[in-house]
Every structure is written in structure tokens, then in C-alpha cells.
Design an enzyme around this catalytic site. Sequence first.
Site, PDB file in Angstrom:
ATOM      1  N   LYS A  22       0.846  -1.204   0.000  1.00 22.25           N
ATOM      2  CA  LYS A  22       0.000   0.000   0.000  1.00 22.25           C
ATOM      3  C   LYS A  22       0.879   1.251   0.000  1.00 22.25           C
ATOM      4  O   LYS A  22       0.634   2.178  -0.774  1.00 22.25           O
ATOM      5  CB  LYS A  22      -0.884   0.008   1.245  1.00 22.25           C
ATOM      6  CG  LYS A  22      -1.564   1.346   1.526  1.00 22.25           C
ATOM      7  CD  LYS A  22      -2.486   1.305   2.715  1.00 22.25           C
ATOM      8  CE  LYS A  22      -1.760   1.479   4.019  1.00 22.25           C
ATOM      9  NZ  LYS A  22      -1.426   2.878   4.373  1.00 22.25           N
ATOM     10  N   ASN A  23       1.911   1.258   0.826  1.00 26.34           N
ATOM     11  CA  ASN A  23       2.694   2.485   1.012  1.00 26.34           C
ATOM     12  C   ASN A  23       3.734   2.723  -0.079  1.00 26.34           C
ATOM     13  O   ASN A  23       4.352   3.791  -0.104  1.00 26.34           O
ATOM     14  CB  ASN A  23       3.335   2.492   2.402  1.00 26.34           C
ATOM     15  CG  ASN A  23       2.284   2.624   3.490  1.00 26.34           C
ATOM     16  OD1 ASN A  23       1.117   2.889   3.192  1.00 26.34           O
ATOM     17  ND2 ASN A  23       2.675   2.407   4.726  1.00 26.34           N
ATOM     18  N   CYS A 116      -5.179  12.399  13.020  1.00 26.08           N
ATOM     19  CA  CYS A 116      -5.923  11.141  12.920  1.00 26.08           C
ATOM     20  C   CYS A 116      -5.709  10.413  14.242  1.00 26.08           C
ATOM     21  O   CYS A 116      -5.131  10.939  15.183  1.00 26.08           O
ATOM     22  CB  CYS A 116      -5.419  10.321  11.743  1.00 26.08           C
ATOM     23  SG  CYS A 116      -3.707   9.843  11.965  1.00 26.08           S
ATOM     24  N   ARG A 121       0.029  14.665  12.841  1.00 24.11           N
ATOM     25  CA  ARG A 121       0.463  14.501  11.430  1.00 24.11           C
ATOM     26  C   ARG A 121       0.644  15.863  10.740  1.00 24.11           C
ATOM     27  O   ARG A 121      -0.004  16.156   9.737  1.00 24.11           O
ATOM     28  CB  ARG A 121      -0.508  13.627  10.642  1.00 24.11           C
ATOM     29  CG  ARG A 121      -1.074  12.404  11.320  1.00 24.11           C
ATOM     30  CD  ARG A 121      -0.159  11.211  11.451  1.00 24.11           C
ATOM     31  NE  ARG A 121       0.354  10.631  10.255  1.00 24.11           N
ATOM     32  CZ  ARG A 121      -0.209   9.645   9.562  1.00 24.11           C
ATOM     33  NH1 ARG A 121      -1.388   9.200   9.926  1.00 24.11           N
ATOM     34  NH2 ARG A 121       0.369   9.137   8.501  1.00 24.11           N
ATOM     35  N   ASP A 305       4.534   0.751  12.113  1.00 23.99           N
ATOM     36  CA  ASP A 305       3.312   0.122  11.583  1.00 23.99           C
ATOM     37  C   ASP A 305       3.156  -1.323  12.028  1.00 23.99           C
ATOM     38  O   ASP A 305       2.116  -1.938  11.753  1.00 23.99           O
ATOM     39  CB  ASP A 305       3.300   0.191  10.052  1.00 23.99           C
ATOM     40  CG  ASP A 305       3.142   1.606   9.563  1.00 23.99           C
ATOM     41  OD1 ASP A 305       3.408   1.867   8.382  1.00 23.99           O
ATOM     42  OD2 ASP A 305       2.776   2.469  10.385  1.00 23.99           O
ATOM     43  N   ARG A 397      -8.539  -0.830   4.857  1.00 23.71           N
ATOM     44  CA  ARG A 397      -7.699   0.222   4.249  1.00 23.71           C
ATOM     45  C   ARG A 397      -6.329  -0.341   3.874  1.00 23.71           C
ATOM     46  O   ARG A 397      -5.677   0.166   2.978  1.00 23.71           O
ATOM     47  CB  ARG A 397      -7.511   1.377   5.233  1.00 23.71           C
ATOM     48  CG  ARG A 397      -8.781   2.132   5.554  1.00 23.71           C
ATOM     49  CD  ARG A 397      -8.490   3.346   6.385  1.00 23.71           C
ATOM     50  NE  ARG A 397      -7.451   4.163   5.752  1.00 23.71           N
ATOM     51  CZ  ARG A 397      -6.893   5.224   6.341  1.00 23.71           C
ATOM     52  NH1 ARG A 397      -7.251   5.560   7.562  1.00 23.71           N
ATOM     53  NH2 ARG A 397      -5.972   5.937   5.733  1.00 23.71           N
TER      54      ARG A 397
HETATM   55  C1  EPZ Z   1       4.044   7.031   6.210  1.00 22.77           C
HETATM   56  O1  EPZ Z   1       3.215   8.036   6.754  1.00 22.77           O
HETATM   57  C2  EPZ Z   1       3.177   5.792   6.137  1.00 22.77           C
HETATM   58  N1  EPZ Z   1       2.041   6.035   5.263  1.00 22.77           N
HETATM   59  C3  EPZ Z   1       2.674   5.429   7.546  1.00 22.77           C
HETATM   60  O2  EPZ Z   1       1.936   4.207   7.440  1.00 22.77           O
HETATM   61  C4  EPZ Z   1       3.895   5.189   8.434  1.00 22.77           C
HETATM   62  O3  EPZ Z   1       3.464   4.905   9.747  1.00 22.77           O
HETATM   63  C5  EPZ Z   1       4.780   6.434   8.435  1.00 22.77           C
HETATM   64  O4  EPZ Z   1       5.157   6.770   7.080  1.00 22.77           O
HETATM   65  C6  EPZ Z   1       6.042   6.254   9.252  1.00 22.77           C
HETATM   66  O5  EPZ Z   1       6.769   5.208   8.773  1.00 22.77           O
HETATM   67  C7  EPZ Z   1       2.225   5.981   3.914  1.00 22.77           C
HETATM   68  O6  EPZ Z   1       3.321   5.751   3.425  1.00 22.77           O
HETATM   69  C8  EPZ Z   1       1.014   6.220   3.065  1.00 22.77           C
HETATM   70  P1  EPZ Z   1       5.943  10.466   8.282  1.00 22.77           P
HETATM   71  P2  EPZ Z   1       3.725   9.578   6.736  1.00 22.77           P
HETATM   72  O7  EPZ Z   1       5.840  11.723   7.515  1.00 22.77           O
HETATM   73  O8  EPZ Z   1       4.521   9.836   5.530  1.00 22.77           O
HETATM   74  C9  EPZ Z   1       6.022  13.670  11.753  1.00 22.77           C
HETATM   75  C10 EPZ Z   1       0.093   2.772   7.704  1.00 22.77           C
HETATM   76  O9  EPZ Z   1      -0.415   2.238   8.705  1.00 22.77           O
HETATM   77  N2  EPZ Z   1       5.968  14.689  10.689  1.00 22.77           N
HETATM   78  O10 EPZ Z   1       7.155   9.611   8.108  1.00 22.77           O
HETATM   79  O11 EPZ Z   1       2.549  10.449   7.013  1.00 22.77           O
HETATM   80  C11 EPZ Z   1       4.718  12.900  11.859  1.00 22.77           C
HETATM   81  O12 EPZ Z   1       3.779  13.623  12.649  1.00 22.77           O
HETATM   82  C12 EPZ Z   1       0.534   4.223   7.774  1.00 22.77           C
HETATM   83  O13 EPZ Z   1       0.304   2.188   6.610  1.00 22.77           O
HETATM   84  C13 EPZ Z   1       6.095  16.031  11.018  1.00 22.77           C
HETATM   85  O14 EPZ Z   1       6.252  16.373  12.193  1.00 22.77           O
HETATM   86  O15 EPZ Z   1       4.666   9.569   8.027  1.00 22.77           O
HETATM   87  C14 EPZ Z   1       5.150  11.625  12.519  1.00 22.77           C
HETATM   88  O16 EPZ Z   1       5.236  11.847  13.912  1.00 22.77           O
HETATM   89  C15 EPZ Z   1       0.265   4.854   9.135  1.00 22.77           C
HETATM   90  N3  EPZ Z   1       6.039  16.962  10.039  1.00 22.77           N
HETATM   91  C16 EPZ Z   1       6.556  11.405  11.944  1.00 22.77           C
HETATM   92  O17 EPZ Z   1       6.973  12.670  11.423  1.00 22.77           O
HETATM   93  C17 EPZ Z   1       5.866  16.626   8.714  1.00 22.77           C
HETATM   94  O18 EPZ Z   1       5.832  17.520   7.848  1.00 22.77           O
HETATM   95  C18 EPZ Z   1       6.607  10.382  10.821  1.00 22.77           C
HETATM   96  O19 EPZ Z   1       5.724  10.819   9.840  1.00 22.77           O
HETATM   97  C19 EPZ Z   1       5.726  15.248   8.394  1.00 22.77           C
HETATM   98  C20 EPZ Z   1       5.793  14.303   9.391  1.00 22.77           C
END
Ligand code: EPZ
Length: 418
Positions: A22-23, A116, A121, A305, A397
Site C-alpha cells: 500500500k505504502n 488522525c 500529522r 506500523d 484500508r
Molecule cells: C508514512 O506516513 C506511512 N504512510 C505510515 O503508514 C507510516 O506509519 C509512516 O510513514 C512512518 O513510517 C504511507 O506511506 C502512506 P511520516 P507519513 O511523515 O509519511 C512527523 C500505515 O499504517 N511529521 O514519516 O505520514 C509525523 O507527525 C501508515 O500504513 C512532522 O512532524 O509519516 C510523525 O510523527 C500509518 N512533520 C513522523 O513525522 C511533517 O511535515 C513520521 O511521519 C511530516 C511528518
Amino acid sequence: MDKLVIDGGTRVRGRVRISGSKNATLPIMAACLLTGKECVLHQVPDLDDVKVMENVLAGLGASVKREASTLIIDPGSVNAWEIPEHTSRKMRASNLVMGALLGKFGQAKVSYPGGCAIGQRPMDIHLGGLRQLGYKVEECYGYIEGYFSEAVDSDITLDFPSVGATENLMMAAVISSRNTVIRNAAREPEIVDLQNFLNKMGARIRGAGLGVIRIEGVPELNGVEHEVIPDRIEAGTFMIMAAASRGDIIVENVVFEHLGAITSKVRETGAEVIAYNGGSLRILGNRKLGSADIKTMPYPGFPTDAQPQMMAFLSGVEGTSVMVETIFENRYMHVNELRRMGADIKVEGRVAILKGKSRLRGTTVEATDLRAGAALIVAGVSGSGETQIENAFHIDRGYEKIEEKLHSLGVKAFRIRD
Ligand code: EPZ
């Protein structure tokens, strides 16, 4: 809302084939917007989140057709660059089109995805990076509006190796007359898959997976064919389920290198993991299993995850386990549901202390998000009695044909649709 009902106490046995990731799929679908030519994607899982992205692309004017696990995307008639608010709020990943729209058309308008179940996020790392790429980015009334301002050579260092920010910046930088370096980039396999897809289209990117990504801008990209990598989190979920239920299963269609952290933690509990050539592995949980401490980290560390699923497993083995969730500030929504099944878990901020017991007991529980739902499946399969998981739509999902896959492992599971 529908319920997934699971008859517990089953030692899973049999084979399960993992679907496409998915990711990896979601950013690659967004990247199709970077060309005006048709792209063909194989091994695309039929998931609700993928359907949302299909609708996002169609809403922008692209044509999207599914033939079994193949998606045919023709972005030739894309004529819009705004993602409606209800879509952005429905699925955060719809914001992955922002980088592609900016990269191709020089403009994009998306609404703040909002928080969420697992955390706020924010998008600050995305927006800071886009501004360093030379885009003007404004935030007003819940919307983010970006447009091309000037082409500059950029050398960006991310505050945190954000997966989505890394992907958005790669897509925003790939069509350009200038060059870009992204440091402290996310290293997940899905980033490498996106790089491979973009390079097939004619991009010149290197370093994905290594933390520093170098992009030499090119004038345009072509339509290509690509097979998405297998889903390492789905694979990890079934590995954990096999250990938790003391079962013995073969998981097919995996990339073993993507499963290093999960494999080492499952082995630490005493379960056996045997890798076979050709992309399959065997997990045997039929031994006395013990506790393990988990600290989630960016890849290649233990994936956040898979944290909920591991918590369900460790709650059902003798011994004390300490878990630290370092990626999301609120990813313990599944704790209360596991407590209803008899788990003994204390949470202090990002730390959870599990006092494992011999076995969890089935009852009615609620899925609060995708991976929390997966954790409740692990607990339901390995626990005693019947477990009814409410709001099972969360599971759909990220897990394709979940009942079918559970049946192939000897688990009695069925859906009650309200
Ligand atoms: C991706 O989400 C994945 N989703 C998530 O999987 C996964 O948990 C996550 O990466 C971490 O590995 C997809 O790829 C579609 P991040 P993403 O930006 O990109 C903070 C699942 O269950 N952050 O790496 O949204 C954020 O709040 C899902 O398949 C900021 O602070 O995650 C979090 O604490 C859930 N500012 C951390 O970084 C930003 O601008 C990691 O977020 C962006 C992120």
C-alpha cells in the site's frame, strides 16, 4: 459499521501470499501525474486507500482502470490541481499528489489532512522543503496552496526522515532545470521503489534508501510499466500472527531484506524464521516464547506500523516487555482494546510496559485505526474464545482480502455487515 468475527485459539497453519505494498503504491500512483503518458502498475492491492487515490487522480481528470491487480493510469487529460477537502481529510496520503502537481504543473492546492487516531500529522517538513525547492507555499483557512516561483539548486536537510515529505520533495524536484539534494531523507523500501519508478520514467535520481537522495532535474518524464514491491507490513503482520498463535506458516511473495527488524524481534521471542530462496519464509511459533523490548524507529529500525501487532503478541506471552513508540505521539489507541481482552499494559507517554500473560480472552473490541485493527486480529486469532472487531473498515484500508487470507491459514473468521 461492519464487524470482523474471529474464532480464537487457532494455531495458524498453511500458506499466505502477500499483496503489493500500500505504502509503495500510493506515492507511485501520485507520481503518474508527472507524465502525460499512460502508466501501467502491477501488483496493486485492491484496498480502500488505493480506491481513494484512484478517485483523487480521476477527480483531477486522469483515467484510471483496474484489471485484476493491474492499474492503468492515463494522466493525459489532467486539467486540475486542487484536491477537495473531504478527500485530504479522508486519507492523509492524498497529499502525496501535491509534489507531483507542483512538479508537473507548477501549482497545487490541498487541504490540511488534519490529525488522525495516531497523531497530529503536521506538514511542516513537506512545506519547508518545498519552499527550499523554490516553490511559493501559502497556508490559509485550512488549505495549502503552492506554486512554482523560481528554479534553484537546492540542498535540503529534513528535520526528521519523514516518508511522505521525502516522497513529495522527490516528485516536486524531478522535472527541473536544476539539481536537488535531500539529506536525512527517509530510507524506507517504498522510497527506493518510488526512485526506481521515477528513474524508469526518465528521471535521474540516486541514493534512495541511503539517507541522501541526489536528483538531477530533467525536462520531462515518460509513461512506464512497473511492478510494486510486496507489502512488508502485511508480511510482518502474518509473521507476528504465526508466532503469537504458536503456528507454522509459509509467507509467500516477500523481500526478506525489508523484514530485518521484524524478523530479529520475532526470533528474539524464541520463534523460528526460515528464509527460502525465491521470496518466501516460514515462521514456527511452536515453542516456549518469551518477551522482547521494542523501540520503533525510522527504517531500517523496527517499523511503527508493526508496533500494535507486536503489542498484541507480547501481551500473550509470559514475561515483561517494554515498548517505546518514537514515531507517532499517540499510537497506543489499541491498548484499551487489548486490555478488554485481558492484557496487562501500563502506558506512560510514549512508553508502554506489558506484563505478558498466558493467553488473551476474546470479547467485543473496536478497531481505532488500520494497524490497531491488525493488532486485534492477532489477539483474536491467538486468544481464546470469540473476538468481534467493530469498525473493521479500518482493516480494509491496508489488508486486501483479509478473511480469505485468514481462512487459508485455518482461521475461522467472518464479517457481519450492519
Ligand atoms: C508514512 O506516513 C506511512 N504512510 C505510515 O503508514 C507510516 O506509519 C509512516 O510513514 C512512518 O513510517 C504511507 O506511506 C502512506 P511520516 P507519513 O511523515 O509519511 C512527523 C500505515 O499504517 N511529521 O514519516 O505520514 C509525523 O507527525 C501508515 O500504513 C512532522 O512532524 O509519516 C510523525 O510523527 C500509518 N512533520 C513522523 O513525522 C511533517 O511535515 C513520521 O511521519 C511530516 C511528518
